[in-house]
Write an enzyme that holds these catalytic residues in place. Structure first.
Site, mmCIF file in Angstrom:
data_model
loop_
_atom_site.group_PDB
_atom_site.id
_atom_site.type_symbol
_atom_site.label_atom_id
_atom_site.label_comp_id
_atom_site.label_asym_id
_atom_site.label_seq_id
_atom_site.Cartn_x
_atom_site.Cartn_y
_atom_site.Cartn_z
ATOM 1 N N VAL A 16 43.612 41.480 42.724
ATOM 2 C CA VAL A 16 43.399 40.028 42.714
ATOM 3 C C VAL A 16 44.187 39.357 41.601
ATOM 4 O O VAL A 16 44.890 38.375 41.804
ATOM 5 C CB VAL A 16 41.896 39.708 42.564
ATOM 6 C CG1 VAL A 16 41.681 38.201 42.415
ATOM 7 C CG2 VAL A 16 41.120 40.231 43.754
ATOM 8 N N THR A 85 33.700 43.435 40.567
ATOM 9 C CA THR A 85 32.238 43.330 40.522
ATOM 10 C C THR A 85 31.674 44.358 41.495
ATOM 11 O O THR A 85 31.339 44.032 42.637
ATOM 12 C CB THR A 85 31.770 41.911 40.898
ATOM 13 O OG1 THR A 85 32.514 41.440 42.034
ATOM 14 C CG2 THR A 85 31.964 40.947 39.747
ATOM 15 N N THR A 120 33.764 38.042 42.816
ATOM 16 C CA THR A 120 32.675 37.765 43.751
ATOM 17 C C THR A 120 31.334 38.083 43.111
ATOM 18 O O THR A 120 31.127 39.186 42.597
ATOM 19 C CB THR A 120 32.833 38.600 45.032
ATOM 20 O OG1 THR A 120 34.111 38.320 45.607
ATOM 21 C CG2 THR A 120 31.746 38.263 46.030
ATOM 22 N N CYS A 260 35.106 44.713 48.957
ATOM 23 C CA CYS A 260 34.512 43.429 49.333
ATOM 24 C C CYS A 260 33.396 43.574 50.367
ATOM 25 O O CYS A 260 32.224 43.431 50.049
ATOM 26 C CB CYS A 260 35.602 42.487 49.860
ATOM 27 S SG CYS A 260 36.789 41.980 48.608
ATOM 28 N N ARG A 331 39.183 52.308 46.698
ATOM 29 C CA ARG A 331 37.872 51.892 46.208
ATOM 30 C C ARG A 331 36.851 51.792 47.331
ATOM 31 O O ARG A 331 37.094 51.170 48.360
ATOM 32 C CB ARG A 331 37.974 50.528 45.502
ATOM 33 C CG ARG A 331 38.782 50.537 44.225
ATOM 34 C CD ARG A 331 38.935 49.126 43.673
ATOM 35 N NE ARG A 331 39.627 48.244 44.610
ATOM 36 C CZ ARG A 331 39.746 46.930 44.442
ATOM 37 N NH1 ARG A 331 39.209 46.348 43.391
ATOM 38 N NH2 ARG A 331 40.412 46.207 45.323
#
Length: 420
Positions: A16, A85, A120, A260, A331
């Site tokens: 990101v 996160t 997030t 995500c 991930r």
């Protein structure tokens, strides 16, 4: 904003943060900060191991500098936090990276500065968790001495079409004036435009439900796959038929991993439970999706037993360990669930993935990737649909009765034994 060349600091240079820092670094004095020295070193050499930013784009960011030194951040007036996160083993939010970033910024925060969060989170996290840390570490007062904003990231790892500037950006700020400034800042680099949310909490909620919605839709088609399997009906054939209706949503069954979709719903359910509400639909979808890796492994083993293979004497090739196709990101990959389930039954599982880093896979999952498939396998699982797998000759690594299970419906149906 374009006339006021404030210095921007981007905290966290991962999937990101780096694309964002590069875009800002083309127009503004920008500091890219990461706690990992090896990450900064590779970027200084013009290389991005995440493959999100091409070398020529890195060169275009002429006003971007990289650092691991906290004191270098003191030159910034706008801080943008893009740290991960994740969730812990209990599937609860792990806010340590966010709290650590906030504490670091608080040590260099000055009057008039703005801190924007992109990570997030659950609605309320910025103001309930992050702001108090900034106040404590800086000694400054929120919305008097410093301000905040929230603009959720919408990066899609591996996607070379929907890049950071081409995805509409939600923005928000802690006061109407700051909200406008934050919006103008992003509008200066986002060609797709921005959407100014009415509050930070609204922007936080909007982000988290984006991935909850996708998670639930995939869970629905995964459940359909489980039902149609019992009916001996090919799920993809059903979806293709239903897809002829103009408003049918084109979701496919599969493994739901990544940083995500497989994680963010737990942030919302955590906050809901904290407030006394027990989420049902969201958690039901999570249970279905989290169980798919184990289901795939069990189905493969059943098919192998039907072919009279001895599981403990069998070799299985698993193709793909990243969380999605044509992307090196491992991930929260749910392909590992297939691997672990098969290993529990004594099967020798070899994992082949030309996109994944061998060292990262070893560190994260404790397994060694093979360089190339060799010999004949009793079972083959296509877990991730990397483009390179199109040219892999399955016949050359298959026995007469080899079970080929296609999780992604990647190969023609006549080339595989079964698919999800």
């Amino acid at each position: 904003m374009s006339e006021n060349k404030k210095t921007i600091a981007v905290i966290g240079l991962g999937y990101v943060g780096l694309p964002l820092a590069v875009e800002f670094g083309k127009k503004y004095p920008t500091i890219g900060f990461d706690v990992k020295q090896e990450r900064v070193d590779e970027l200084l050499k013009g290389k991005d191991s995440t493959l999100e930013v091409e070398p020529d784009e890195l060169l275009k960011a002429t006003q971007l500098q990289y650092t691991t030194k906290l004191e270098d951040l003191a030159a910034a007036e706008i801080y943008i936090v893009t740290v991960p996160t994740p969730i812990n083993k209990h599937k609860r939010p792990d806010l340590r990276p966010l709290e650590s970033a906030s504490a670091s910024i608080g040590k260099v925060l000055k009057k008039g500065d703005i801190v924007i969060y992109e990570s997030t989170v659950f609605p309320g996290c910025t103001e309930e968790v992050c702001i108090p840390i900034l106040e404590e570490k800086s000694g400054l007062k929120f919305n008097e001495d410093f301000f905040a904003g929230y603009s959720p990231e919408r990066i899609n790892p591996g996607d070379k079409v929907h890049t950071v500037t081409k995805i509409r950006k939600v923005t928000s700020g802690s006061t109407p004036e700051i909200a406008k400034e934050v919006d103008e800042l992003y509008k200066s680099i986002i060609t797709a435009g921005t959407f100014l949310a009415e509050s930070i909490r609204v922007a936080e909620a909007a982000k988290v439900i984006e991935n909850c919605q996708r998670d639930i839709n995939i869970a629905f088609v995964n459940e359909l796959a489980l039902i149609f399997e019992k009916m001996d009906i090919d799920t993809l054939s059903v979806l293709e038929a239903a897809g002829t209706k103009w408003n049918f949503l084109p979701f496919r069954p599969g493994l739901v991993g990544g940083h995500c979709i497989g994680v963010d719903p737990y942030y919302l359910t955590y906050k809901a439970e904290e407030l006394g509400y027990n989420p049902q639909v969201i958690l039901s979808g999570r249970r279905i999706n989290d169980a798919m890796g184990g289901h795939v492994a069990k189905r493969l083993m059943k098919l192998m037993i039907d072919k009279e293979f001895s599981l403990k004497e069998s070799r299985v090739l698993m193709m793909g360990i990243t969380f999605k196709e044509n992307c090196p990101d491992i991930r929260n990959s749910r392909a590992i669930d297939i691997y672990r389930e098969l290993e529990e039954f004594g099967i020798n599982v070899e994992v082949y993935d030309p996109w994944a880093s061998k060292s990262e896979v070893k560190e994260e999952y404790g397994l060694d990737l093979i360089d190339t498939p060799e010999g004949k396998y009793e079972g083959i699982i296509l877990a991730v649909s990397h483009t390179e797998f199109e040219t892999l000759n399955l016949d050359s690594i298959s026995q007469e009765n080899t079970v080929v299970f296609d999780v992604k419906s990647f190969y023609p149906i006549d080339k595989v034994t079964a698919r999800l």
